[in-house]
Design an enzyme around this catalytic site. Structure first.
Site, PDB file in Angstrom:
ATOM      1  N   SER A   1       0.843  -1.187   0.064  1.00 31.73           N
ATOM      2  CA  SER A   1      -0.022   0.032   0.013  1.00 31.73           C
ATOM      3  C   SER A   1       0.728   1.383   0.259  1.00 31.73           C
ATOM      4  O   SER A   1       2.144   1.241   0.526  1.00 31.73           O
ATOM      5  CB  SER A   1      -0.982   0.070   1.213  1.00 31.73           C
ATOM      6  OG  SER A   1      -1.717   1.194   1.422  1.00 31.73           O
TER       7      SER A   1
ATOM      8  N   TYR B   1      -1.415   0.852  10.622  1.00 30.33           N
ATOM      9  CA  TYR B   1      -1.739   0.150   9.385  1.00 30.33           C
ATOM     10  C   TYR B   1      -0.401   0.218   8.583  1.00 30.33           C
ATOM     11  O   TYR B   1       0.111  -0.889   7.945  1.00 30.33           O
ATOM     12  CB  TYR B   1      -3.006   0.535   8.837  1.00 30.33           C
ATOM     13  CG  TYR B   1      -3.062  -0.010   7.206  1.00 30.33           C
ATOM     14  CD1 TYR B   1      -3.525  -1.236   7.029  1.00 30.33           C
ATOM     15  CD2 TYR B   1      -2.939   0.849   6.297  1.00 30.33           C
ATOM     16  CE1 TYR B   1      -3.721  -1.732   5.885  1.00 30.33           C
ATOM     17  CE2 TYR B   1      -3.107   0.433   4.838  1.00 30.33           C
ATOM     18  CZ  TYR B   1      -3.580  -0.733   4.727  1.00 30.33           C
ATOM     19  OH  TYR B   1      -3.671  -1.577   3.504  1.00 30.33           O
TER      20      TYR B   1
END
Length: 259
Positions: A144, A157
């Protein structure tokens, strides 16, 4: 084995209900993929996903898999490779967590880290060893853009994805020349279908963030990256330039940016 056109004939999707993973499976089935293993925790959603892919003409097998149960990864995933060669492994599982909650709940934060990093490292190493033993195949790891630099909005995250990204890069280098191809995919914010445009506004949904993407767009980029044997794929492509610029923004300024 891949067919004469280079398309994978078999796919192991780790994260059997992943929107990106299923979009990729649909795209590959439309090309020539005929066997799909969906690995995930048993649920109605996993059963429905298998049914939707079977309707497209693929042979679909459902495998019980829990990222956190690392003690059984070797045995559970090894059974799949024992049935025959796997051309493509797509590691697509992960949890976004809840930043505000996780900051005040260390156990919840650890669960995010264990799922996104520890569980992924375990599964990737098991699959990488099996791919190397068969002498061919690709391992695609969904990272990501959140892992590019720590941000106040999602650093728990993001840190798990940063660790996974570095791990996957190193694994790709370790497997270079063995016949196994490792590709890291770094999408921006992924929005669901109908999240933008007139329909999205009518439903009260916010406009998507700049340079956001969709599961279908990521799936298309994965397919193209596989054909090109890319090592890193950004989705959308201009995100690479934005991330590079943000990487060099001084920290006092970066913490004030709305990212």
């Amino acid at each position: 084995m891949k067919d004469a056109f280079g398309a994978p004939q078999s796919l192991l999707l780790l994260g059997g209900t992943s929107a990106i993973g299923l979009a990729t499976a649909r795209r590959l089935i439309a090309r020539r993929t005929r066997t799909v293993w969906l690995a995930g925790r048993p649920s109605p959603e996993l059963t429905a996903a298998a049914g939707s892919l079977r309707a497209l003409g693929a042979e679909v097998r459902v495998v019980s898999f829990d990222a956190l149960d690392t003690d059984v990864h070797a045995e559970r995933l090894g059974r799949i490779f024992a049935e025959g060669d796997v051309d493509l492994v797509l590691l697509a599982f992960g949890v976004p967590g809840d930043q505000a909650r996780d900051e005040s709940d260390p156990a919840a934060a650890v669960r995010v880290a264990q799922t996104n990093y520890t569980g992924a490292v375990s599964a990737a190493l098991v699959c990488a060893g099996a791919l190397q033993a068969q002498g061919h195949g690709s391992l695609v790891v969904l990272s990501s853009v959140a892992g590019e630099r720590g941000r106040r909005s999602d650093f728990i995250y993001g840190s798990s994805k940063a660790g996974l990204d570095v791990f996957a890069q190193g694994l790709g280098d370790a497997l270079y020349g063995t016949g196994v191809h490792v590709m890291v995919v770094r999408p921006g914010a992924v929005r669901s279908a109908g999240a933008s445009g007139a329909a999205g506004r009518a439903a009260g949904r916010p406009e998507p963030a700049p340079l956001s993407t969709t599961p279908e767009a990521v799936a298309g980029a994965i397919e193209l990256g596989l054909r090109r044997r890319s090592e890193t794929v950004w989705v959308p492509a201009p995100l690479r330039l934005v991330a590079s610029a943000l990487r060099h923004v001084p920290r006092p300024l970066h913490r004030r940016l709305p990212v």
